[in-house]
Scaffold this motif. Structure first.
Motif, PDB file in Angstrom:
ATOM      1  N   MET A   1       0.835  -1.202   0.000  1.00  0.00           N
ATOM      2  CA  MET A   1       0.000   0.000   0.000  1.00  0.00           C
ATOM      3  C   MET A   1       0.871   1.254   0.000  1.00  0.00           C
ATOM      4  N   ALA A   2       1.914   1.268   0.817  1.00  0.00           N
ATOM      5  CA  ALA A   2       2.774   2.449   0.901  1.00  0.00           C
ATOM      6  C   ALA A   2       3.455   2.722  -0.427  1.00  0.00           C
ATOM      7  N   ALA A   3       3.995   1.685  -1.071  1.00  0.00           N
ATOM      8  CA  ALA A   3       4.662   1.865  -2.351  1.00  0.00           C
ATOM      9  C   ALA A   3       3.688   2.345  -3.419  1.00  0.00           C
ATOM     10  N   ALA A   4       2.462   1.816  -3.394  1.00  0.00           N
ATOM     11  CA  ALA A   4       1.461   2.220  -4.387  1.00  0.00           C
ATOM     12  C   ALA A   4       1.092   3.691  -4.218  1.00  0.00           C
ATOM     13  N   PHE A   5       0.873   4.121  -2.979  1.00  0.00           N
ATOM     14  CA  PHE A   5       0.592   5.534  -2.734  1.00  0.00           C
ATOM     15  C   PHE A   5       1.777   6.392  -3.183  1.00  0.00           C
ATOM     16  N   PHE A   6       2.966   5.982  -2.794  1.00  0.00           N
ATOM     17  CA  PHE A   6       4.174   6.744  -3.110  1.00  0.00           C
ATOM     18  C   PHE A   6       4.297   6.947  -4.616  1.00  0.00           C
ATOM     19  N   ASN A   7       4.195   5.869  -5.370  1.00  0.00           N
ATOM     20  CA  ASN A   7       4.406   5.955  -6.813  1.00  0.00           C
ATOM     21  C   ASN A   7       3.275   6.660  -7.539  1.00  0.00           C
ATOM     22  N   SER A   8       2.104   6.744  -6.922  1.00  0.00           N
ATOM     23  CA  SER A   8       0.990   7.462  -7.555  1.00  0.00           C
ATOM     24  C   SER A   8       1.095   8.967  -7.364  1.00  0.00           C
ATOM     25  N   MET A   9       1.905   9.406  -6.377  1.00  0.00           N
ATOM     26  CA  MET A   9       1.982  10.832  -6.054  1.00  0.00           C
ATOM     27  C   MET A   9       3.345  11.458  -6.288  1.00  0.00           C
ATOM     28  N   THR A  10       4.364  10.657  -6.615  1.00  0.00           N
ATOM     29  CA  THR A  10       5.715  11.188  -6.689  1.00  0.00           C
ATOM     30  C   THR A  10       6.125  11.556  -8.110  1.00  0.00           C
ATOM     31  N   ASP A  11       7.096  12.427  -8.209  1.00  0.00           N
ATOM     32  CA  ASP A  11       7.753  12.738  -9.474  1.00  0.00           C
ATOM     33  C   ASP A  11       8.733  11.601  -9.757  1.00  0.00           C
ATOM     34  N   ARG A  12       8.480  10.806 -10.775  1.00  0.00           N
ATOM     35  CA  ARG A  12       9.286   9.613 -11.023  1.00  0.00           C
ATOM     36  C   ARG A  12      10.719   9.941 -11.426  1.00  0.00           C
ATOM     37  N   THR A  13      11.001  11.187 -11.790  1.00  0.00           N
ATOM     38  CA  THR A  13      12.389  11.562 -12.082  1.00  0.00           C
ATOM     39  C   THR A  13      13.186  11.787 -10.802  1.00  0.00           C
TER      40      THR A  13
END
Length: 343
Positions: A1-13
């Motif tokens: 869950m934490a990784a999914a939230f993180f990757n949905s809201m972060t700048d992937r660069t």
């Protein structure tokens, strides 16, 4: 869950999250899949992986969740431990609470590290979570309907003495027989963007002390609890037309409004006048039901003659949502202001 939230809201660069467990299962627990699906995140195809030393070495930050000595110790690697409960085997209601706490922690991490994607705001007003008091009353029924219909409202927590009797993927309920018991676990109320306070009683036949207790004391008790947990939330309070006048009820309402405006940097007072039910909303008070049955045929005429005096339940709900989402021109909203916001 934490990784999914993180990757949905972060700048992937700037950053990317990878999830790993010390004892990974064969699949993501069904309750976790269901809880995340409610927020539009699909974990049905996710494959758990083992947290190895090799995996940990690839990171710049290791966030652990209570694994203790089983977690890899990597020299020079930053580490932060989040004391969260394991959702395995827990009922969906408890998984939702864990999910919401994780989201709050991920949001705080992104904000602190400045890893958010462009346009991301910590309290995302385009995807709001709302606490609604009084969802079983006439006003609350209309507001709840609009919240559930609005695509930008992702979750509603209805707080009251009785259940709404409704089921909806967005809706959770907190039923409390004694609404003066403000001792709710912080996790139940944490992470919400707005509170719509639609509870109210008539002052007819009531002493000033009793009316003050059920109006000022009850409202401020919950408001102070919420302000301590979610200080940046928007608080929308349903007051009444004529607040501030000489009548006892009007003075108590004004005292309540003033305290809320001082407590929350973002607060709006809804001075509601005549309300037209559009979708079968009914009052729990008998004399109000009788009055509305008498005046209902006159509402279209009243609205045509004095358009600033009558608002319908759909306009009211939309106006409150838009005030919480984007703000409003004034912090005290009369019927005319509400119609403009809700149109």
């Amino acid at each position: 869950m934490a990784a999914a939230f993180f990757n949905s809201m972060t700048d992937r660069t700037k950053a990317r999250a990878v999830s790993g467990g010390t004892e990974p299962g064969e699949r993501v627990h069904p309750e976790v899949v269901a809880a995340m699906a409610e927020l539009g995140i699909d974990l049905s195809g996710a494959k758990p992986q083992r947290l190895t030393m090799e995996l940990a070495n690839r990171g710049s930050l290791l966030v652990t969740m209570g694994c203790g000595d089983a977690c890899p110790a990597v020299p020079g690697l930053r580490r932060d431990d989040w004391p969260l409960s394991d959702p395995k085997g827990k009922p969906l209601e408890e998984v939702r609470r864990i999910r919401d706490e994780i989201r709050v922690r991920v949001t705080a991490l992104l904000t602190a590290e400045r890893w958010q994607r462009t346009g991301f705001v910590a309290n995302r007003r385009d995807h709001m979570k709302i606490i609604l008091f009084g969802a079983t009353g006439m006003v609350g029924q209309g507001v709840l309907r609009e919240c559930l219909l609005d695509d930008g409202v992702e979750a509603v927590l209805a707080v009251g003495r009785s259940s709404t009797g409704q089921t909806h993927p967005k809706l959770r309920e907190l039923v409390r027989e004694d609404l003066f018991d403000f001792g709710v676990a912080g996790a139940d109320l944490q992470g919400y963007d707005a509170c719509f306070f639609c509870l109210g009683v008539s002052a007819a036949g009531m002493s000033e002390a009793d009316y003050t207790r059920l109006t000022y004391d009850l409202t401020l008790g919950w408001a102070r609890t919420l302000a301590a947990i979610n200080p940046a939330m928007t608080f929308v309070y349903v007051s009444g037309a004529g607040t501030g006048g000489r009548a006892m009820w009007a003075q108590v309402k004004k005292h309540t409004e003033d305290a809320l405006l001082e407590l929350f940097p973002s607060a709006y007072m809804v001075r509601l006048g005549a309300l037209r039910a559009m979708n079968g909303e009914i009052s729990k008070t008998r004399w109000t039901r009788v009055a509305y049955a008498f005046f209902r045929p006159l509402f279209p005429l009243m609205r045509a003659i004095a358009p600033g005096t009558v608002i319908n339940t759909e306009e009211l709900g939309r106006a409150m949502i838009r005030a919480a989402r984007k703000g409003a021109p004034t912090r005290v909203l009369e019927s005319r202001d509400l119609r403009a916001l809700g149109t």
